[in-house]
Motif scaffolding. Structure first.
Motif, PDB file in Angstrom:
ATOM      1  N   LEU A 197     -23.005  -3.866  10.822  1.00  0.00           N
ATOM      2  CA  LEU A 197     -23.754  -2.899  11.625  1.00  0.00           C
ATOM      3  C   LEU A 197     -23.388  -2.975  13.104  1.00  0.00           C
ATOM      4  O   LEU A 197     -23.198  -4.066  13.655  1.00  0.00           O
ATOM      5  CB  LEU A 197     -25.262  -3.167  11.477  1.00  0.00           C
ATOM      6  CG  LEU A 197     -25.824  -3.038  10.064  1.00  0.00           C
ATOM      7  CD1 LEU A 197     -27.261  -3.531  10.017  1.00  0.00           C
ATOM      8  CD2 LEU A 197     -25.730  -1.596   9.595  1.00  0.00           C
ATOM      9  N   PRO A 198     -23.330  -1.823  13.780  1.00  0.00           N
ATOM     10  CA  PRO A 198     -23.077  -1.812  15.218  1.00  0.00           C
ATOM     11  C   PRO A 198     -24.340  -2.165  15.994  1.00  0.00           C
ATOM     12  O   PRO A 198     -25.455  -1.795  15.602  1.00  0.00           O
ATOM     13  CB  PRO A 198     -22.656  -0.361  15.483  1.00  0.00           C
ATOM     14  CG  PRO A 198     -23.376   0.428  14.436  1.00  0.00           C
ATOM     15  CD  PRO A 198     -23.435  -0.467  13.221  1.00  0.00           C
ATOM     16  N   GLU A 206     -28.417   3.395  16.730  1.00  0.00           N
ATOM     17  CA  GLU A 206     -28.838   4.394  15.751  1.00  0.00           C
ATOM     18  C   GLU A 206     -27.743   5.447  15.558  1.00  0.00           C
ATOM     19  O   GLU A 206     -26.947   5.692  16.472  1.00  0.00           O
ATOM     20  CB  GLU A 206     -30.130   5.067  16.220  1.00  0.00           C
ATOM     21  CG  GLU A 206     -31.314   4.128  16.309  1.00  0.00           C
ATOM     22  CD  GLU A 206     -31.723   3.558  14.966  1.00  0.00           C
ATOM     23  OE1 GLU A 206     -31.588   4.262  13.940  1.00  0.00           O
ATOM     24  OE2 GLU A 206     -32.167   2.396  14.930  1.00  0.00           O
ATOM     25  N   PRO A 207     -27.697   6.086  14.394  1.00  0.00           N
ATOM     26  CA  PRO A 207     -26.701   7.146  14.172  1.00  0.00           C
ATOM     27  C   PRO A 207     -26.785   8.213  15.269  1.00  0.00           C
ATOM     28  O   PRO A 207     -27.873   8.649  15.641  1.00  0.00           O
ATOM     29  CB  PRO A 207     -27.098   7.727  12.811  1.00  0.00           C
ATOM     30  CG  PRO A 207     -27.764   6.590  12.117  1.00  0.00           C
ATOM     31  CD  PRO A 207     -28.521   5.858  13.202  1.00  0.00           C
ATOM     32  N   GLY A 208     -25.608   8.577  15.810  1.00  0.00           N
ATOM     33  CA  GLY A 208     -25.538   9.599  16.844  1.00  0.00           C
ATOM     34  C   GLY A 208     -25.858   9.108  18.241  1.00  0.00           C
ATOM     35  O   GLY A 208     -25.744   9.867  19.200  1.00  0.00           O
ATOM     36  N   GLU A 209     -26.234   7.848  18.386  1.00  0.00           N
ATOM     37  CA  GLU A 209     -26.637   7.306  19.690  1.00  0.00           C
ATOM     38  C   GLU A 209     -25.432   6.693  20.399  1.00  0.00           C
ATOM     39  O   GLU A 209     -24.644   5.965  19.793  1.00  0.00           O
ATOM     40  CB  GLU A 209     -27.710   6.239  19.470  1.00  0.00           C
ATOM     41  CG  GLU A 209     -28.346   5.709  20.722  1.00  0.00           C
ATOM     42  CD  GLU A 209     -29.500   4.750  20.428  1.00  0.00           C
ATOM     43  OE1 GLU A 209     -30.479   4.776  21.188  1.00  0.00           O
ATOM     44  OE2 GLU A 209     -29.420   3.978  19.441  1.00  0.00           O
ATOM     45  N   GLN A 210     -25.282   6.993  21.667  1.00  0.00           N
ATOM     46  CA  GLN A 210     -24.254   6.357  22.474  1.00  0.00           C
ATOM     47  C   GLN A 210     -24.645   4.890  22.707  1.00  0.00           C
ATOM     48  O   GLN A 210     -25.821   4.589  22.936  1.00  0.00           O
ATOM     49  CB  GLN A 210     -24.104   7.066  23.826  1.00  0.00           C
ATOM     50  CG  GLN A 210     -23.512   8.445  23.723  1.00  0.00           C
ATOM     51  CD  GLN A 210     -22.051   8.383  23.291  1.00  0.00           C
ATOM     52  OE1 GLN A 210     -21.292   7.500  23.689  1.00  0.00           O
ATOM     53  NE2 GLN A 210     -21.661   9.327  22.452  1.00  0.00           N
ATOM     54  N   PRO A 211     -23.696   3.958  22.663  1.00  0.00           N
ATOM     55  CA  PRO A 211     -24.038   2.547  22.840  1.00  0.00           C
ATOM     56  C   PRO A 211     -24.783   2.244  24.146  1.00  0.00           C
ATOM     57  O   PRO A 211     -25.744   1.472  24.139  1.00  0.00           O
ATOM     58  CB  PRO A 211     -22.684   1.837  22.779  1.00  0.00           C
ATOM     59  CG  PRO A 211     -21.854   2.732  21.913  1.00  0.00           C
ATOM     60  CD  PRO A 211     -22.283   4.126  22.265  1.00  0.00           C
ATOM     61  N   ALA A 212     -24.365   2.844  25.251  1.00  0.00           N
ATOM     62  CA  ALA A 212     -25.059   2.586  26.518  1.00  0.00           C
ATOM     63  C   ALA A 212     -26.504   3.078  26.461  1.00  0.00           C
ATOM     64  O   ALA A 212     -27.413   2.441  27.017  1.00  0.00           O
ATOM     65  CB  ALA A 212     -24.314   3.223  27.681  1.00  0.00           C
ATOM     66  N   GLY A 272     -23.963  -8.487   9.131  1.00  0.00           N
ATOM     67  CA  GLY A 272     -23.095  -8.923  10.216  1.00  0.00           C
ATOM     68  C   GLY A 272     -23.160  -7.863  11.299  1.00  0.00           C
ATOM     69  O   GLY A 272     -23.189  -6.669  11.006  1.00  0.00           O
ATOM     70  N   TYR A 273     -23.211  -8.306  12.531  1.00  0.00           N
ATOM     71  CA  TYR A 273     -23.284  -7.368  13.648  1.00  0.00           C
ATOM     72  C   TYR A 273     -21.979  -7.413  14.438  1.00  0.00           C
ATOM     73  O   TYR A 273     -21.359  -8.471  14.582  1.00  0.00           O
ATOM     74  CB  TYR A 273     -24.434  -7.717  14.590  1.00  0.00           C
ATOM     75  CG  TYR A 273     -25.785  -7.579  13.942  1.00  0.00           C
ATOM     76  CD1 TYR A 273     -26.379  -6.331  13.785  1.00  0.00           C
ATOM     77  CD2 TYR A 273     -26.462  -8.689  13.460  1.00  0.00           C
ATOM     78  CE1 TYR A 273     -27.610  -6.191  13.176  1.00  0.00           C
ATOM     79  CE2 TYR A 273     -27.696  -8.564  12.847  1.00  0.00           C
ATOM     80  CZ  TYR A 273     -28.264  -7.316  12.712  1.00  0.00           C
ATOM     81  OH  TYR A 273     -29.480  -7.187  12.108  1.00  0.00           O
ATOM     82  N   VAL A 274     -21.564  -6.272  14.935  1.00  0.00           N
ATOM     83  CA  VAL A 274     -20.534  -6.171  15.955  1.00  0.00           C
ATOM     84  C   VAL A 274     -21.272  -5.602  17.160  1.00  0.00           C
ATOM     85  O   VAL A 274     -21.821  -4.489  17.090  1.00  0.00           O
ATOM     86  CB  VAL A 274     -19.377  -5.244  15.530  1.00  0.00           C
ATOM     87  CG1 VAL A 274     -18.392  -5.063  16.681  1.00  0.00           C
ATOM     88  CG2 VAL A 274     -18.681  -5.813  14.305  1.00  0.00           C
ATOM     89  N   THR A 275     -21.344  -6.393  18.228  1.00  0.00           N
ATOM     90  CA  THR A 275     -22.155  -5.975  19.362  1.00  0.00           C
ATOM     91  C   THR A 275     -21.319  -5.778  20.614  1.00  0.00           C
ATOM     92  O   THR A 275     -20.369  -6.522  20.864  1.00  0.00           O
ATOM     93  CB  THR A 275     -23.298  -6.988  19.628  1.00  0.00           C
ATOM     94  OG1 THR A 275     -24.207  -6.438  20.585  1.00  0.00           O
ATOM     95  CG2 THR A 275     -22.786  -8.334  20.116  1.00  0.00           C
ATOM     96  N   ILE A 276     -21.678  -4.765  21.359  1.00  0.00           N
ATOM     97  CA  ILE A 276     -21.109  -4.527  22.684  1.00  0.00           C
ATOM     98  C   ILE A 276     -22.114  -5.086  23.677  1.00  0.00           C
ATOM     99  O   ILE A 276     -23.281  -4.671  23.690  1.00  0.00           O
ATOM    100  CB  ILE A 276     -20.890  -3.028  22.953  1.00  0.00           C
ATOM    101  CG1 ILE A 276     -19.990  -2.408  21.882  1.00  0.00           C
ATOM    102  CG2 ILE A 276     -20.302  -2.822  24.357  1.00  0.00           C
ATOM    103  CD1 ILE A 276     -19.996  -0.889  21.895  1.00  0.00           C
ATOM    104  N   ALA A 277     -21.672  -6.047  24.484  1.00  0.00           N
ATOM    105  CA  ALA A 277     -22.547  -6.645  25.493  1.00  0.00           C
ATOM    106  C   ALA A 277     -22.351  -5.912  26.814  1.00  0.00           C
ATOM    107  O   ALA A 277     -21.221  -5.770  27.291  1.00  0.00           O
ATOM    108  CB  ALA A 277     -22.244  -8.125  25.645  1.00  0.00           C
TER     109      ALA A 277
END
Length: 151
Positions: A21-22, A53-59, A99-104
């Motif tokens: 999951l992102p 969430e789906p469609g959500e920009q990471p920032a 498992g997560y892939v995260t943008i910090a």
């Protein structure tokens, strides 16, 4: 916090099988100190963050997570890094594996007065890197904070 409708829909189809999951993580800094939050479910210290969430920009997701968990607005200042792999894998008590892939993201806050009204966090603390080893924490945050300290 309960799984989002999106994750719950996936779980309805795959059961407890592994999901990748992102996610996003907020790195909030005050000089040499970083804001950590103790999680209610694990009692461990970590960084503020959560799923995209789906469609959500990471920032946008990191701003939403800070607002939900701390009750304050965040300004995104830049990307610290992206993290994943075994350190970000978990098995929850109900058997769900993830498992997560995260943008910090480096973030600043509109206030240092937090409203921990949601059941997700117990407390917050400003911590220096030298104090990390004394905390019961998610190990992966050490790398994130070291990377943030170098920038």
């Amino acid at each position: 916090m309960p799984a989002s409708d999106y994750v719950q829909g996936l779980r309805d189809r795959v059961g407890t099988d592994f999901l990748l999951l992102p996610a996003v993580t907020a790195v909030i800094r005050d000089g040499d100190r970083f804001l950590l939050a103790r999680q209610r479910d694990t009692q461990r210290w970590s960084l503020v963050g959560g799923g995209i969430e789906p469609g959500e920009q990471p920032a946008d997701a990191v701003r939403r997570e800070v607002r939900e968990e701390l009750g304050v607005d965040a300004t995104v200042e830049g990307i610290v890094g992206a993290y994943g792999g075994p350190p970000l894998e978990a098995a929850y008590p109900n058997g769900d594996r993830v498992g997560y892939v995260t943008i910090a993201y480096a973030c600043s806050l509109s206030s240092d007065r937090f409203a921990l009204e949601r059941a997700e966090l117990i407390e917050t603390s400003w911590v220096e890197l030298a104090d990390l080893d004394a905390l019961d924490r998610h190990e992966w945050i050490g790398q994130v904070l070291q990377d943030a300290a170098r920038s």
